[in-house]
Design a protein around this motif. Structure first.
Motif, mmCIF file in Angstrom:
data_model
loop_
_atom_site.group_PDB
_atom_site.id
_atom_site.type_symbol
_atom_site.label_atom_id
_atom_site.label_comp_id
_atom_site.label_asym_id
_atom_site.label_seq_id
_atom_site.Cartn_x
_atom_site.Cartn_y
_atom_site.Cartn_z
ATOM 1 N N ALA A 123 21.927 30.414 -40.311
ATOM 2 C CA ALA A 123 21.688 29.160 -41.047
ATOM 3 C C ALA A 123 20.325 29.138 -41.732
ATOM 4 C CB ALA A 123 21.825 27.976 -40.096
ATOM 5 N N SER A 124 19.360 29.892 -41.181
ATOM 6 C CA SER A 124 18.022 29.910 -41.789
ATOM 7 C C SER A 124 17.909 30.969 -42.892
ATOM 8 C CB SER A 124 16.964 30.163 -40.712
ATOM 9 O OG SER A 124 17.125 31.472 -40.185
ATOM 10 N N LYS A 125 19.044 31.526 -43.277
ATOM 11 C CA LYS A 125 19.130 32.526 -44.349
ATOM 12 C C LYS A 125 18.435 33.842 -43.995
ATOM 13 C CE LYS A 125 19.657 29.083 -47.961
ATOM 14 N NZ LYS A 125 19.143 28.496 -49.177
ATOM 15 N N SER A 126 18.335 34.127 -42.704
ATOM 16 C CA SER A 126 17.766 35.404 -42.252
ATOM 17 C C SER A 126 18.903 36.289 -41.759
ATOM 18 C CB SER A 126 16.803 35.177 -41.083
ATOM 19 O OG SER A 126 15.797 34.284 -41.451
ATOM 20 N N TRP A 127 18.722 37.596 -41.959
ATOM 21 C CA TRP A 127 19.707 38.550 -41.438
ATOM 22 C C TRP A 127 19.354 38.851 -39.986
ATOM 23 C CZ3 TRP A 127 24.119 39.879 -43.800
ATOM 24 C CH2 TRP A 127 24.222 39.600 -45.168
ATOM 25 N N ARG A 128 20.333 38.700 -39.103
ATOM 26 C CA ARG A 128 20.087 38.949 -37.676
ATOM 27 C C ARG A 128 21.141 39.889 -37.112
ATOM 28 N NH1 ARG A 128 16.045 35.887 -36.716
ATOM 29 N NH2 ARG A 128 15.916 33.683 -37.217
ATOM 30 N N GLN A 129 20.677 40.743 -36.220
ATOM 31 C CA GLN A 129 21.631 41.611 -35.534
ATOM 32 C C GLN A 129 22.387 40.774 -34.514
ATOM 33 O OE1 GLN A 129 19.932 45.061 -33.683
ATOM 34 N NE2 GLN A 129 21.835 45.630 -32.690
ATOM 35 N N ILE A 181 25.409 40.000 -52.077
ATOM 36 C CA ILE A 181 26.827 39.935 -51.706
ATOM 37 C C ILE A 181 27.140 38.577 -51.066
ATOM 38 C CG2 ILE A 181 28.613 40.986 -50.230
ATOM 39 C CD1 ILE A 181 27.041 43.675 -50.668
ATOM 40 N N PHE A 182 26.190 38.073 -50.258
ATOM 41 C CA PHE A 182 26.358 36.794 -49.572
ATOM 42 C C PHE A 182 26.605 35.648 -50.563
ATOM 43 C CE2 PHE A 182 24.577 32.835 -47.892
ATOM 44 C CZ PHE A 182 25.147 32.753 -46.635
ATOM 45 N N ARG A 183 25.977 35.744 -51.746
ATOM 46 C CA ARG A 183 26.142 34.684 -52.755
ATOM 47 C C ARG A 183 27.616 34.515 -53.146
ATOM 48 N NH1 ARG A 183 22.158 36.656 -57.191
ATOM 49 N NH2 ARG A 183 23.440 35.308 -58.505
ATOM 50 N N TYR A 184 28.357 35.623 -53.114
ATOM 51 C CA TYR A 184 29.776 35.567 -53.499
ATOM 52 C C TYR A 184 30.711 35.510 -52.287
ATOM 53 C CZ TYR A 184 27.601 37.110 -57.803
ATOM 54 O OH TYR A 184 26.782 37.201 -58.901
ATOM 55 N N PHE A 185 30.208 35.958 -51.150
ATOM 56 C CA PHE A 185 31.047 36.027 -49.943
ATOM 57 C C PHE A 185 30.190 35.644 -48.731
ATOM 58 C CE2 PHE A 185 33.216 38.384 -46.463
ATOM 59 C CZ PHE A 185 34.451 37.766 -46.574
ATOM 60 N N PRO A 186 30.225 34.366 -48.327
ATOM 61 C CA PRO A 186 29.319 33.868 -47.288
ATOM 62 C C PRO A 186 29.513 34.497 -45.900
ATOM 63 C CG PRO A 186 30.291 32.055 -48.538
ATOM 64 C CD PRO A 186 31.021 33.295 -48.940
ATOM 65 N N GLN A 187 30.622 35.184 -45.681
ATOM 66 C CA GLN A 187 30.823 35.866 -44.387
ATOM 67 C C GLN A 187 30.374 37.331 -44.454
ATOM 68 O OE1 GLN A 187 33.215 34.237 -46.092
ATOM 69 N NE2 GLN A 187 33.957 32.570 -44.813
ATOM 70 N N ALA A 188 29.585 37.658 -45.461
ATOM 71 C CA ALA A 188 29.166 39.051 -45.666
ATOM 72 C C ALA A 188 28.503 39.642 -44.424
ATOM 73 C CB ALA A 188 28.198 39.131 -46.847
ATOM 74 N N MET A 242 26.144 31.344 -40.887
ATOM 75 C CA MET A 242 27.578 31.155 -41.077
ATOM 76 C C MET A 242 28.370 32.318 -40.500
ATOM 77 S SD MET A 242 29.721 30.443 -44.540
ATOM 78 C CE MET A 242 29.479 28.709 -44.588
ATOM 79 N N GLY A 243 27.796 33.546 -40.651
ATOM 80 C CA GLY A 243 28.531 34.716 -40.198
ATOM 81 C C GLY A 243 28.574 34.879 -38.701
ATOM 82 N N SER A 244 27.711 34.108 -37.962
ATOM 83 C CA SER A 244 27.551 34.405 -36.539
ATOM 84 C C SER A 244 28.813 34.169 -35.722
ATOM 85 C CB SER A 244 26.376 33.619 -35.962
ATOM 86 O OG SER A 244 26.604 32.249 -36.143
ATOM 87 N N GLU A 245 29.694 33.232 -36.141
ATOM 88 C CA GLU A 245 30.924 33.006 -35.362
ATOM 89 C C GLU A 245 32.055 33.907 -35.849
ATOM 90 O OE1 GLU A 245 29.917 30.289 -37.468
ATOM 91 O OE2 GLU A 245 28.271 29.873 -36.102
ATOM 92 N N CYS A 246 31.817 34.611 -36.914
ATOM 93 C CA CYS A 246 32.858 35.409 -37.544
ATOM 94 C C CYS A 246 33.135 36.686 -36.744
ATOM 95 C CB CYS A 246 32.406 35.761 -38.959
ATOM 96 S SG CYS A 246 33.736 35.772 -40.142
ATOM 97 N N GLN A 247 34.389 37.098 -36.746
ATOM 98 C CA GLN A 247 34.776 38.371 -36.147
ATOM 99 C C GLN A 247 35.003 39.366 -37.290
ATOM 100 O OE1 GLN A 247 35.284 38.917 -32.705
ATOM 101 N NE2 GLN A 247 34.452 36.866 -32.417
ATOM 102 N N TYR A 248 34.661 40.618 -37.025
ATOM 103 C CA TYR A 248 34.823 41.665 -38.041
ATOM 104 C C TYR A 248 35.628 42.805 -37.433
ATOM 105 C CZ TYR A 248 31.137 39.054 -40.324
ATOM 106 O OH TYR A 248 30.413 38.045 -40.891
#
Length: 202
Positions: free
Chosen positions: A143-149, A106-113, A1-7
């Motif tokens: 989407a596979s619930k893995s943390w990726r750089q 943190i992801f459980r409460y904020f999916p763009q973590a 979910m976070g992959s398209e997000c800008q920070y």
């Protein structure tokens, strides 16, 4: 979910997390990222709260500090948006299991973590030639619930809000400003020490 997000990270948050790592070079350090979701795919990281410089943050300590942090920032309309980490070994640029587990919480409460991992090689390069890229790696959960750089150069998805942030950072490094940073560990040892670091940039 976070992959398209800008920070977008504000200078104060960015400088604080790097100084925290520099103060405890022989330890792993970590902290909480505070901010807000500005729209569906833009997260502003507006502050960083240094937590610990012990090897692994103890869960009760982590939970106590998270509750205090959330309570304090709620009145400002800010929430916990992520976590930052610096590894104990200078040449270790891998995201370990502990940061991932805390990130999962943190992801459980904020999916763009996001998890920001200090990259010492980038920091070293910055001290030789100034550029505008952050000296941290951006990691998000896919989407596979893995943390990726996000890319080896995540600067496209992680930007410094103030273009001069690295100039300010280098100035603080040269004046050894990192000596003044207080984390939650310090606060628990001596409650007169301010974990919010309100006077750090004065």
């Amino acid at each position: 979910m976070g992959s398209e997000c800008q920070y977008e990270i504000r200078q104060s948050a960015y400088v604080k997390l790097v100084l925290h790592a520099l103060k405890h070079k022989a330890s792993s350090v970590n902290g909480i990222l505070i901010g807000r979701l500005l729209n569906d795919n833009l997260v502003e990281i507006s502050d960083a709260v240094p937590l610990s410089h012990t090897l692994v943050p103890l869960l009760p300590t982590l939970e106590i500090s998270l509750l205090q942090v959330e309570e304090y920032f709620k009145s400002e309309g800010l929430i916990v948006v992520g976590y930052y980490h610096a590894n104990e070994r200078y040449d270790d640029s891998e995201l370990g299991n502990v940061p991932k587990k805390i990130g999962d919480q943190i992801f459980r409460y904020f999916p763009q973590a996001a998890i920001l991992l200090l990259d010492n090689k980038k920091l070293e390069a910055l001290q030789k030639r100034n550029d505008r890229n952050p000296v941290v790696q951006l990691h998000t959960r896919d989407a596979s619930k893995s943390w990726r750089q996000i890319g080896s150069d995540s600067s496209s998805q992680l930007t410094l809000k103030e273009p001069s942030a690295n100039v300010v950072l280098l100035d603080y490094i040269s004046t050894e400003k990192w000596q003044d940073i207080v984390d939650f560990d310090d606060h628990l040892d001596d409650i007169s020490k301010d974990w919010l670091n309100a006077d750090l940039f004065k």
